[in-house]
Design an enzyme around this catalytic site. Structure first.
Site, PDB file in Angstrom:
ATOM      1  N   PRO A   1       0.802  -1.231   0.000  1.00 20.01           N
ATOM      2  CA  PRO A   1       0.000   0.000   0.000  1.00 20.01           C
ATOM      3  C   PRO A   1       0.835   1.282   0.000  1.00 20.01           C
ATOM      4  O   PRO A   1       0.850   2.043   0.974  1.00 20.01           O
ATOM      5  CB  PRO A   1      -0.827  -0.133   1.272  1.00 20.01           C
ATOM      6  CG  PRO A   1       0.071  -0.885   2.200  1.00 20.01           C
ATOM      7  CD  PRO A   1       0.814  -1.868   1.319  1.00 20.01           C
ATOM      8  N   CYS A   2       1.491   1.558  -1.109  1.00 18.75           N
ATOM      9  CA  CYS A   2       2.305   2.775  -1.203  1.00 18.75           C
ATOM     10  C   CYS A   2       1.447   4.027  -1.047  1.00 18.75           C
ATOM     11  O   CYS A   2       1.962   5.088  -0.674  1.00 18.75           O
ATOM     12  CB  CYS A   2       3.097   2.800  -2.500  1.00 18.75           C
ATOM     13  SG  CYS A   2       2.115   2.540  -3.974  1.00 18.75           S
TER      14      CYS A   2
END
Length: 193
Positions: free
Chosen positions: A152-153
């Protein structure tokens, strides 16, 4: 079913490939191999089918477009649910990170620990790595993330909880939209949507 039939079924489920699928944000892509997912892609500026297929063919020229195996189907369902607001951290999805540097693997493993609705900064990830001067390198690793949103950048922000960059179509606005879907409110900001 005898052992040979069972082995054939196991081998069939390990056949690598890629597929595209609809989400609340547009058409995403997923690629898999025998050791897990080898890539995930968020929608680009044109979130329709043909550009997504073209990009997956360019990104994974060695893989055929195929019917997703059971693990890929489970990952697709989880990504679809996440982009509709499910609070799943997707950490149970197996990723094949063999082609990545040790640094990128460590960054992605730390990012995967961030729960939906929460954020960290590049600097905080760098500190977790043991060197706060690595914040820029963390940001670069996030920009090269081959597994968004499974890694989950979008939950990793620049200093001051500013959005920073985002490589998916729509850039930082898409990042903020994804955070909004999860209920994250960096710096207590109100929803933009």
């Amino acid at each position: 079913m005898d052992t040979a039939d069972t082995r054939q079924l196991a081998d069939a489920s390990a056949v690598p490939g890629f597929a595209v699928f609809d989400t609340a944000l547009g058409v995403c892509g997923i690629a898999w191999g025998p050791r897990g997912l080898v890539g995930v892609q968020l929608p680009q500026d044109d979130p329709t089918l043909q550009p997504a297929l073209r990009r997956m063919r360019q990104r994974f020229p060695e893989l055929p477009e195929a019917e997703p195996n059971a693990e890929a189907r489970r990952a697709i369902a989880a990504v679809q649910a996440l982009l509709e607001g499910a609070q799943d951290d997707l950490r149970d999805i197996v990723l094949d990170m063999r082609g990545l540097s040790d640094f990128h693997r460590r960054v992605y493993e730390l990012a995967r620990r961030i729960p939906p609705g929460q954020t960290r900064t590049y600097g905080e990830i760098a500190e977790e790595l043991g060197d706060k001067t690595l914040a820029r390198a963390v940001g670069q690793a996030m920009g090269l993330n081959p597994f968004a949103p499974v890694v989950p950048c979008h939950r990793v922000l620049a200093a001051g909880n500013k959005p920073g960059g985002f490589s998916a179509g729509g850039g930082a606005l898409t990042k903020l939209r994804m955070l909004d879907i999860e209920g994250a409110r960096p710096n207590g900001m109100a929803s933009l949507f």
